[in-house]
Design an enzyme around this catalytic site. Structure first.
Site, short mmCIF file in Angstrom:
data_model
loop_
_atom_site.label_atom_id
_atom_site.label_comp_id
_atom_site.label_asym_id
_atom_site.label_seq_id
_atom_site.Cartn_x
_atom_site.Cartn_y
_atom_site.Cartn_z
N LYS A 99 41.05 53.37 15.86
CA LYS A 99 41.30 54.38 16.87
C LYS A 99 41.90 53.45 18.12
CE LYS A 99 37.62 56.96 17.00
NZ LYS A 99 36.93 56.12 16.00
N ARG A 116 34.63 64.91 19.56
CA ARG A 116 33.75 64.33 18.63
C ARG A 116 32.74 65.06 18.18
NH1 ARG A 116 34.06 58.25 20.06
NH2 ARG A 116 32.78 57.15 18.90
N ARG A 145 34.10 42.11 15.05
CA ARG A 145 34.61 42.44 16.37
C ARG A 145 34.05 41.59 17.44
NH1 ARG A 145 35.72 48.46 18.24
NH2 ARG A 145 33.54 48.73 18.17
N ARG A 159 29.87 44.05 20.91
CA ARG A 159 29.48 45.28 21.53
C ARG A 159 28.00 45.35 21.17
NH1 ARG A 159 33.80 50.15 21.11
NH2 ARG A 159 31.91 51.19 20.52
N ARG A 187 26.07 55.03 13.60
CA ARG A 187 27.35 55.43 13.91
C ARG A 187 28.09 56.29 13.07
NH1 ARG A 187 29.79 50.14 16.83
NH2 ARG A 187 31.72 51.97 17.13
P1 AMP Z 1 33.83 54.36 21.12
O1 AMP Z 1 34.16 53.36 21.77
O2 AMP Z 1 34.66 55.74 20.92
O3 AMP Z 1 33.28 54.06 19.52
O4 AMP Z 1 32.34 55.13 21.50
C1 AMP Z 1 31.37 54.31 21.85
C2 AMP Z 1 30.10 55.28 22.18
O5 AMP Z 1 30.14 56.07 23.24
C3 AMP Z 1 29.74 56.27 21.04
O6 AMP Z 1 29.12 55.67 19.89
C4 AMP Z 1 28.93 57.30 21.72
O7 AMP Z 1 27.91 56.87 21.93
C5 AMP Z 1 29.70 57.39 23.09
N1 AMP Z 1 30.92 58.36 22.88
C6 AMP Z 1 32.20 57.75 23.05
N2 AMP Z 1 33.13 59.06 22.99
C7 AMP Z 1 32.08 60.21 22.94
C8 AMP Z 1 32.31 61.86 22.89
N3 AMP Z 1 33.78 62.18 22.66
N4 AMP Z 1 31.36 62.38 22.72
C9 AMP Z 1 30.01 61.84 22.61
N5 AMP Z 1 29.78 60.38 22.88
C10 AMP Z 1 30.95 59.70 23.07
#
Ligand code: AMP
Length: 216
Positions: A16, A91, A130, A163, A174
């Site tokens: 994404k 999400r 990554r 990360r 996740r």
């Molecule tokens: P991402 O960078 O999109 O993989 O997000 C990293 C982490 O941020 C996720 O595993 C969640 O802990 C949190 N996070 C990001 N976006 C959301 C969302 N829309 N709702 C809830 N938690 C989020």
């Protein structure tokens, strides 16, 4: 004119963020990543960052009201006719409903949801390899997109890091969280007739072309 948005939906490691960066580089789309916003908040030590840090480390979701607060503030600060690519948001069904309500009030339009589909093995391979520059945020992959010098960012010379939530056990969590809490959005948006499925398991450029092709 009012805000228009496209959602990039997909499991962790579907690409994404990579797709959003590629598409937004040339404009007019603006990248809105709730994950990036939360990581900025954690780094800055804000109240939101402190509230979100533990959930993020565990690979769990941050509460819906925190996320909606962040997104609403970002949309209110941007141009009234902006075009956004939402990456990692919504999400949960609750977030999707809250987004619908906010867009309904403001006359904004959610035009399309692009579902990036990948098998679990591809997701795990991408996330485990990554590496991210701690200084400028550029993203690499140990095999698919290695930096010129190991551990050093090509762009700014910063140090590359993994990360914390890309560790193998957190990646598994996740993936499960995606299927338990996010996958329900597929049916939600399919019923609304805005969902398009994209095979995101192949080479980056092929997926970028497919995403560009399906943007409204
Ligand atoms: P991402 O960078 O999109 O993989 O997000 C990293 C982490 O941020 C996720 O595993 C969640 O802990 C949190 N996070 C990001 N976006 C959301 C969302 N829309 N709702 C809830 N938690 C989020």
């Amino acid at each position: 004119m009012s805000i228009r948005a496209v959602v990039l939906l997909g499991a962790p490691g579907a690409g994404k963020g990579t797709m959003a960066e590629a598409v937004c580089a040339a404009g007019p789309w603006m990248h809105l990543s709730t994950g990036d916003m939360l990581r900025d908040a954690v780094r800055a030590g804000t109240e939101v960052g402190r509230a979100a840090a533990r959930a993020m480390e565990r690979g769990a979701l941050v509460p819906d009201d925190v996320i909606l607060g962040l997104v609403n503030d970002r949309l209110a600060a941007g141009p009234a006719d902006a075009q956004y690519l939402f990456d990692g948001f919504p999400r949960t069904l609750e977030q999707a409903r809250m987004l619908d309500a906010a867009f309904g009030r403001d006359g904004a339009r959610l035009e399309r949801v692009l579902l990036l589909e990948v098998p679990r093995e591809v997701s795990e391979m991408r996330l485990s390899g990554r590496r991210v520059c701690g200084a400028c945020g550029a993203t690499y992959h140990l095999i698919n997109l290695p930096p010129r010098a190991p551990g050093v960012c090509d762009r700014c010379g910063g140090r590359l890091e993994q990360r914390p939530d890309d560790s193998p056990e957190t990646v598994g969590r996740r993936w499960d969280v995606f299927h338990r809490q996010t996958a329900g959005l597929i049916a939600y948006y399919e019923q609304r007739g805005v969902l398009a499925r994209i095979d995101a398991s192949g080479a980056r450029d092929r997926t970028v072309a497919a995403v560009l092709d399906r943007l409204p």
